[in-house]
Design a protein around this motif. Structure first.
Motif, PDB file in Angstrom:
ATOM      1  N   THR A 142       0.823  -1.203   0.000  1.00 34.01           N
ATOM      2  CA  THR A 142       0.000   0.000   0.000  1.00 34.01           C
ATOM      3  C   THR A 142       0.860   1.257   0.000  1.00 34.01           C
ATOM      4  N   ALA A 174      -7.866   4.283  -9.407  1.00 29.03           N
ATOM      5  CA  ALA A 174      -7.233   3.593  -8.288  1.00 29.03           C
ATOM      6  C   ALA A 174      -8.113   3.555  -7.053  1.00 29.03           C
ATOM      7  N   LEU A 182      -7.262   2.507  -3.183  1.00 31.91           N
ATOM      8  CA  LEU A 182      -6.244   2.039  -2.258  1.00 31.91           C
ATOM      9  C   LEU A 182      -6.893   1.691  -0.921  1.00 31.91           C
ATOM     10  N   GLU A 183      -6.515   0.545  -0.375  1.00 33.41           N
ATOM     11  CA  GLU A 183      -7.092   0.068   0.889  1.00 33.41           C
ATOM     12  C   GLU A 183      -8.611   0.010   0.820  1.00 33.41           C
ATOM     13  N   HIS A 184      -9.268   0.860   1.624  1.00 33.60           N
ATOM     14  CA  HIS A 184     -10.722   0.787   1.710  1.00 33.60           C
ATOM     15  C   HIS A 184     -11.348   1.692   0.669  1.00 33.60           C
ATOM     16  N   ILE A 212     -13.277   4.812  -0.379  1.00 31.62           N
ATOM     17  CA  ILE A 212     -13.414   6.097   0.305  1.00 31.62           C
ATOM     18  C   ILE A 212     -14.441   6.938  -0.441  1.00 31.62           C
ATOM     19  N   PHE A 213     -15.507   7.295   0.262  1.00 32.08           N
ATOM     20  CA  PHE A 213     -16.536   8.138  -0.346  1.00 32.08           C
ATOM     21  C   PHE A 213     -17.141   9.043   0.711  1.00 32.08           C
ATOM     22  N   SER A 273     -15.902   3.829  -9.392  1.00 35.66           N
ATOM     23  CA  SER A 273     -15.276   5.155  -9.396  1.00 35.66           C
ATOM     24  C   SER A 273     -13.912   5.099 -10.085  1.00 35.66           C
ATOM     25  N   TYR A 296     -13.218  11.317   6.841  1.00 33.73           N
ATOM     26  CA  TYR A 296     -13.691  10.347   5.849  1.00 33.73           C
ATOM     27  C   TYR A 296     -12.571   9.903   4.913  1.00 33.73           C
ATOM     28  N   THR A 329     -11.512  11.420   2.498  1.00 31.68           N
ATOM     29  CA  THR A 329     -11.843  11.783   1.121  1.00 31.68           C
ATOM     30  C   THR A 329     -10.770  12.689   0.517  1.00 31.68           C
ATOM     31  N   ARG A 365      -7.670  12.109   0.730  1.00 34.91           N
ATOM     32  CA  ARG A 365      -6.784  11.130   0.093  1.00 34.91           C
ATOM     33  C   ARG A 365      -7.325  10.708  -1.272  1.00 34.91           C
ATOM     34  N   GLN A 366      -8.624  10.420  -1.305  1.00 36.68           N
ATOM     35  CA  GLN A 366      -9.210   9.963  -2.572  1.00 36.68           C
ATOM     36  C   GLN A 366      -9.208  11.088  -3.610  1.00 36.68           C
ATOM     37  N   ILE A 406      -5.813  11.056  -5.030  1.00 37.23           N
ATOM     38  CA  ILE A 406      -5.657   9.875  -5.877  1.00 37.23           C
ATOM     39  C   ILE A 406      -6.382  10.082  -7.207  1.00 37.23           C
TER      40      ILE A 406
END
Lengths: 298, 272
Positions: free
Chosen positions: A45, A79, A81-83, A85-86, A142, B96, B98, B100-101, B104
């Motif tokens: 990760t 991508a 990564l891990e869990h 995320i939203f 996503s 959350y 988010t 990070r996302q 990404i």
């Protein structure tokens, strides 16, 4: 355009004294389904985090599509990564709309990707009401929303029940059939063997092995033998092609010497007047290879 | 830029907490600033009971040009509510994950900070707009003899008000980026003025006051409050500063820049 999608050059990440990723070199080519294997905490990760710009590398470099990575190159990559995320208070649809805005993707893709992961019926429900399997599927949606050239999935089946795992595996295979390059990080060896074309093994941040999955089966052969004969063990030892012999659950596992195959053993037993009730060539599993690679490292 | 603002607004506009807090902010801001005369009347009635009498019609609270500084000073008190919203917005992104996302998915770290800053600008502009509307309407109602030139005197306080709100929201954003937990950040935000006051109290003991007392204006929160000085003492026959000090503006601008720059710097260096 070059065939190399991702090229990693001496990538290193230290967290204080701990070296999470150590001088990693790796190359992923177009069309590969690349499995990244390693026990928990082996740096998978962290590596992916650096590739996706959320973890700052200590040293080393990498290129995507032959060019230095910026946030623009990340838009071409899908991508998770891990869990997953939203935003929990937004619906699946709204979350994907947001992803599409960030990625600069066509919002028309949203309906398509929701279909691929079979979430269209629940798209207007809030994300926080989703089950874990649905969350994972939305994450894949996503990642697909910008129609990326390459897909990165980190433990996509983590915490799922067997049905959920099978579903995700089906989705991954379908996406791979579309010709997309996929990087799949996992500690589930079975999963990688079933899905991947190439794999790399990481251990304590170091690359231990990298190569095609096909080659895993090569090398010495193991033959399973079962027959209704009291002296089977003795006879098996007499066979000149036998390496080691083990008995497991009433089945003899014979490791063959180089150059000998199951048909040789069958012929030998037949000549001795024994008809086997079960005879099977066992391919070496990725699990076995993986454990061997890790054992060599000691 | 507009695209980044749209992204941040999209996160907010389906978030009920956002509507509740912003709704409460604009409602209380509107009602309080519009009902100053009612409050004065109530106050006058109270004091009559104690034998004093105030002729409230002689207090030009809502007369142009006094109205600008009066209402803007009062509205300034409410910016804390908006700042709490900003804290929730940024700490949610950490909670959350988010943030990070978003990275990404292809946002740069600067773009992420900028999207939050742009929302702060929008909220500040809306506050100014709201106040402008209320001041014009109430001013027209209460000013006995309207002289057009008077209406524009003191409107520079609108710019000072914008900076006051935006500087404070920038401060809240920075606090959120550094602390990352909503509860703790909100408590720190509310105690900020008190903490700064205690520091000043200890730093500037009476003996030092004459020599280095002028340094006080450079403190971050004081620099924000100095933009719009308290006007009401003028109705008790005291001298007040009824203009926007350019020094105060300059100091507040520097702090605003630093708050946002620190947010960016922290985010740039962090593993998220």
């Amino acid at each position: 355009m070059s065939d190399v999608v991702l090229s990693i050059n001496k990538l290193t990440k230290n967290f204080g004294k701990l070296c999470a990723v150590n001088q990693l070199d790796l190359e992923v080519r177009r069309g590969q389904i690349f499995g990244m294997l390693g026990p928990n905490g082996s740096g998978k990760t962290t590596t992916l985090g650096m590739l996706m710009g959320v973890t700052n590398p200590t040293s080393g470099s990498f290129t995507w599509f032959g060019e230095a990575a910026t946030h623009h190159t990340r838009k071409k990559i899908g991508a998770v990564l891990e869990h997953p995320i939203f935003y929990p208070y937004l619906s699946g649809q709204k979350n994907l709309e947001l992803n599409a805005m960030v990625k600069g993707a066509d919002p028309a893709n949203i309906a398509k990707v929701l279909d691929i992961v079979e979430l269209s019926a629940r798209k207007d429900d809030k994300y926080k009401t989703y089950s874990l399997g649905m969350k994972q599927r939305l994450a894949i949606a996503s990642a697909l929303v910008s129609d990326p050239i390459i897909l990165i999935l980190d433990e996509p089946t983590n915490g799922l029940d067997p049905m959920g795992i099978a579903e995700i595996r089906e989705i991954v295979k379908r996406i791979a059939a579309d010709g997309k390059t996929i990087i799949l990080a996992s500690h589930l060896l079975d999963e990688v063997q079933k899905v991947c074309s190439h794999f790399a093994v990481l251990r304590k941040g170091k690359l231990m092995h990298s190569g095609p999955v096909d080659e895993v089966g090569k090398g010495e052969e193991t033959v399973e033998v079962m027959a209704y004969h009291d002296d089977l063990a003795v006879l098996l030892q007499e066979f000149i092609g036998s390496g080691s012999i083990k008995k497991e659950n009433g089945v003899y596992q014979v490791t063959m010497k180089d150059g000998f195959h199951s048909q040789d053993l069958n012929k030998f037993l037949f000549e001795k007047g024994i008809v086997t009730s079960h005879l099977a060539t066992k391919k070496k599993t990725l699990e076995k290879q993986f454990l061997e690679i890790l054992a060599e490292a000691h | 830029m507009l695209h980044l603002l749209k992204i941040d607004l999209k996160k907010m506009t389906s978030y009920r907490t956002f509507w509740v807090i912003c709704g409460l902010y604009f409602l209380t801001l509107g009602f309080t600033t519009a009902s100053g005369m009612e409050i004065l009347r109530w106050f006058a009635n109270k004091t009559v009971e104690f034998g004093a009498s105030i002729n409230i019609d002689r207090i030009p609270l809502y007369h142009f040009p006094d109205i600008w500084q009066n209402l803007i000073w009062i509205s300034g008190l409410f910016k804390l509510v908006l700042a709490v919203m900003v804290v929730i917005s940024i700490t949610n992104e950490y909670q959350y994950r988010t943030l990070r996302q978003n990275i990404i998915d292809g946002m740069s770290r600067w773009e992420f900070v900028l999207s939050k800053i742009l929302t702060n600008v929008l909220l500040s502009v809306m506050s100014v707009g709201m106040l402008l509307l209320i001041a014009i309407v109430t001013g027209l109602i209460y000013t006995p003899e309207l002289i057009l030139a008077d209406v524009f005197i003191g409107t520079e306080f609108l710019l000072a008000y914008f900076l006051e709100v935006f500087a404070f929201l920038s401060y809240a954003l920075m606090l959120g980026v550094f602390v990352q937990r909503s509860g703790l950040t909100i408590v720190l935000l509310m105690l900020s003025h008190m903490i700064e006051a205690i520091i000043k109290l200890n730093l500037f003991r009476e003996s030092l006051e004459p020599s280095i007392g002028w340094l006080k204006q450079f403190f971050p929160l004081e620099s924000i409050t100095n933009l719009v000085p308290l006007p009401f003492a003028r109705y008790a026959f005291q001298e007040i500063q009824d203009y926007v000090s350019l020094t105060a503006v300059a100091i507040a601008l520097v702090w605003t820049f630093l708050f946002n720059y620190f947010s960016y710097l922290k985010l740039k260096r962090a593993d998220i």
